[in-house]
Design an enzyme around this catalytic site. Structure first.
Site, PDB file in Angstrom:
ATOM      1  N   ARG A  59       0.971  -1.184   0.065  1.00 17.09           N
ATOM      2  CA  ARG A  59      -0.122  -0.029   0.031  1.00 17.09           C
ATOM      3  C   ARG A  59       0.883   1.235  -0.101  1.00 17.09           C
ATOM      4  O   ARG A  59       0.649   2.112  -0.785  1.00 17.09           O
ATOM      5  CB  ARG A  59      -0.958   0.129   1.390  1.00 17.09           C
ATOM      6  CG  ARG A  59      -2.115  -0.794   1.139  1.00 17.09           C
ATOM      7  CD  ARG A  59      -2.588  -1.388   2.466  1.00 17.09           C
ATOM      8  NE  ARG A  59      -1.540  -2.316   2.712  1.00 17.09           N
ATOM      9  CZ  ARG A  59      -1.586  -3.735   2.520  1.00 17.09           C
ATOM     10  NH1 ARG A  59      -2.796  -4.020   2.000  1.00 17.09           N
ATOM     11  NH2 ARG A  59      -0.717  -4.577   2.706  1.00 17.09           N
ATOM     12  N   THR A  60       1.687   1.330   0.948  1.00 23.37           N
ATOM     13  CA  THR A  60       2.591   2.579   1.082  1.00 23.37           C
ATOM     14  C   THR A  60       3.505   3.058  -0.180  1.00 23.37           C
ATOM     15  O   THR A  60       3.376   4.108  -0.555  1.00 23.37           O
ATOM     16  CB  THR A  60       3.231   2.546   2.533  1.00 23.37           C
ATOM     17  OG1 THR A  60       2.723   2.025   3.499  1.00 23.37           O
ATOM     18  CG2 THR A  60       4.111   3.848   2.858  1.00 23.37           C
ATOM     19  N   LYS A  87      26.116  -5.192  -1.031  1.00 21.32           N
ATOM     20  CA  LYS A  87      27.438  -5.356  -1.236  1.00 21.32           C
ATOM     21  C   LYS A  87      28.060  -4.490  -0.037  1.00 21.32           C
ATOM     22  O   LYS A  87      29.557  -4.513   0.136  1.00 21.32           O
ATOM     23  CB  LYS A  87      28.231  -4.529  -2.380  1.00 21.32           C
ATOM     24  CG  LYS A  87      27.604  -5.268  -3.655  1.00 21.32           C
ATOM     25  CD  LYS A  87      28.164  -4.750  -5.028  1.00 21.32           C
ATOM     26  CE  LYS A  87      27.371  -4.952  -6.002  1.00 21.32           C
ATOM     27  NZ  LYS A  87      27.724  -3.919  -7.357  1.00 21.32           N
ATOM     28  N   ARG A 109      11.231   3.943   3.880  1.00 23.30           N
ATOM     29  CA  ARG A 109      10.941   2.823   4.722  1.00 23.30           C
ATOM     30  C   ARG A 109      11.824   1.983   5.016  1.00 23.30           C
ATOM     31  O   ARG A 109      12.902   1.731   4.283  1.00 23.30           O
ATOM     32  CB  ARG A 109       9.779   1.830   4.069  1.00 23.30           C
ATOM     33  CG  ARG A 109       9.502   0.665   5.114  1.00 23.30           C
ATOM     34  CD  ARG A 109       8.243   0.071   4.735  1.00 23.30           C
ATOM     35  NE  ARG A 109       6.886   0.593   5.003  1.00 23.30           N
ATOM     36  CZ  ARG A 109       5.819   0.354   4.996  1.00 23.30           C
ATOM     37  NH1 ARG A 109       5.647  -1.045   4.551  1.00 23.30           N
ATOM     38  NH2 ARG A 109       4.765   0.890   5.346  1.00 23.30           N
ATOM     39  N   HIS A 137       4.829   5.674  11.718  1.00 20.17           N
ATOM     40  CA  HIS A 137       4.309   5.680  10.261  1.00 20.17           C
ATOM     41  C   HIS A 137       3.330   6.632  10.182  1.00 20.17           C
ATOM     42  O   HIS A 137       2.110   6.628  10.186  1.00 20.17           O
ATOM     43  CB  HIS A 137       3.772   4.141   9.934  1.00 20.17           C
ATOM     44  CG  HIS A 137       3.164   3.825   8.616  1.00 20.17           C
ATOM     45  ND1 HIS A 137       3.337   4.704   7.379  1.00 20.17           N
ATOM     46  CD2 HIS A 137       2.773   2.670   8.190  1.00 20.17           C
ATOM     47  CE1 HIS A 137       2.882   4.107   6.401  1.00 20.17           C
ATOM     48  NE2 HIS A 137       2.412   2.920   6.594  1.00 20.17           N
TER      49      HIS A 137
HETATM   50  N1   CP Z   1      -0.405  -0.087   5.880  1.00 23.30           N
HETATM   51  C1   CP Z   1       0.754  -0.371   5.256  1.00 23.30           C
HETATM   52  O1   CP Z   1       1.794   0.315   5.741  1.00 23.30           O
HETATM   53  O2   CP Z   1       0.831  -1.111   4.427  1.00 23.30           O
HETATM   54  P1   CP Z   1       2.095  -1.769   3.572  1.00 23.30           P
HETATM   55  O3   CP Z   1       3.240  -2.526   4.358  1.00 23.30           O
HETATM   56  O4   CP Z   1       1.530  -2.580   2.570  1.00 23.30           O
HETATM   57  O5   CP Z   1       2.994  -0.527   2.891  1.00 23.30           O
END
Ligand code: CP
Length: 308
Positions: A59-60, A87, A109, A137
């Site tokens: 999603r993100t 590496k 991320r 998040h």
């Molecule tokens: N909600 C969320 O962060 O989903 P993903 O891990 O798929 O990005």
């Protein structure tokens, strides 16, 4: 106020209430745009954004990329599994190399809590935290708040339950900061082993009774059991977790009122939530995903337009 107070979005903890309201209001304008036949605007035409994902995401990652494309930014997608990180290159070297190619913003991320903050102290580009380990998040909490507001109006005094694996969840922490700043009442519900000690100091209630919590709340935001982060056993079995804490149709049918059901995804169907609840008329899970694009457009637009 028409500017964010910071040049980065690292966590909700560091955003002001004005920042949060500005992002939510700006997202409304972008949601209107992306529902038009022509969904694209030239707003970030001269901006290049790198999406650095050191951890899996559906999603993100897609939501940020779509938001960037709707704003006409140039987009680079980096995946650690096919990069020179394998590496032995450091995070800072990797990012500095990408920035030397005239990149303006990093969306990252990373599995390590604090990774986005570490970068923000060392580089000039804007940083957006797309999830750092079990820490924060922020764009998930903003899209969650936006989706709740769409259903309920102002969140001041609204009762929001966060149910599940609080201990390993960055979504829980960002949601707590965001909801408290917006004036909501928050209850965390789950087995004692999955609720961190001292989290009450953030001004939340704690419950270990899912049926009482569902009866109390206006919204139940149900979190995934994060087995990949659990190196010890926090409950006897998934079957028992589902039995004592799972949100299912029988539990909803016992309530004397309707509640809104949310989940940030990915869902473990049959564990923390059953399919008949996740796909029910009470669920706004796919609205959350839709709203994520407008929220991320708002965040990136506001960062680029911050002066000084
Ligand atoms: N909600 C969320 O962060 O989903 P993903 O891990 O798929 O990005």
């Amino acid at each position: 106020m028409s500017q964010l107070s910071s040049k980065h979005v690292i966590g909700i903890e560091h955003l002001t209430l004005d920042d949060i309201q500005l992002i939510l209001n700006t997202a409304t304008q972008f949601k209107e745009i992306i529902n038009r036949p022509i969904k694209k605007v030239p707003t970030l035409r001269d901006i290049t954004i790198a999406n650095l994902f050191f951890e899996n995401s559906t999603r993100t990652r897609i939501s940020f990329e779509l938001a960037q494309k709707r704003l006409s930014a140039d987009v680079i997608n980096f995946s650690s599994s096919s990069s020179s990180v394998k590496k032995g290159e450091t995070l800072l070297d990797t990012v500095n190399n990408i920035l030397s190619m005239k990149v303006d913003m990093i969306v990252m991320r990373h599995p390590s809590p604090g990774a986005a903050h570490y970068l923000s102290d060392r580089i000039d580009a804007h940083i957006v935290n797309a999830g750092d380990g079990t820490h924060e998040h922020p764009t998930q909490a903003l899209l969650d708040a936006y989706s709740m507001q769409e259903k309920l109006g102002s969140l001041k005094g609204k009762k929001i339950a966060i149910i599940g694996d609080i201990m390993h969840s960055r979504v829980a922490l960002s949601n707590i900061f965001c909801l408290k700043k917006l004036g909501a009442e928050v209850t965390l519900c789950g087995p004692p082993t999955l609720i961190p000690k001292h989290i009450q100091s953030l001004g939340v209630n704690i419950s270990h009774h899912v049926e009482e919590t569902l009866q109390w709340c206006d919204v139940a935001n149900i979190l995934r059991i994060q087995l990949e982060r659990q190196n010890t056993k926090y409950f006897p079995s998934l079957r028992e977790y589902a039995l004592y804490y799972g949100v299912n149709r029988q539990r909803l049918d016992k309530l004397s009122k309707e509640i809104v059901i949310m989940h940030p995804g990915p869902i473990n169907r049959g564990v923390e939530i059953t399919s008949d609840v996740a796909d029910s008329e009470h669920s706004i899970i796919l609205d959350q995903v839709e709203n994520g694009v407008a929220i991320r457009m708002a965040v990136m637009y506001l960062l680029v337009n911050k002066t000084d």
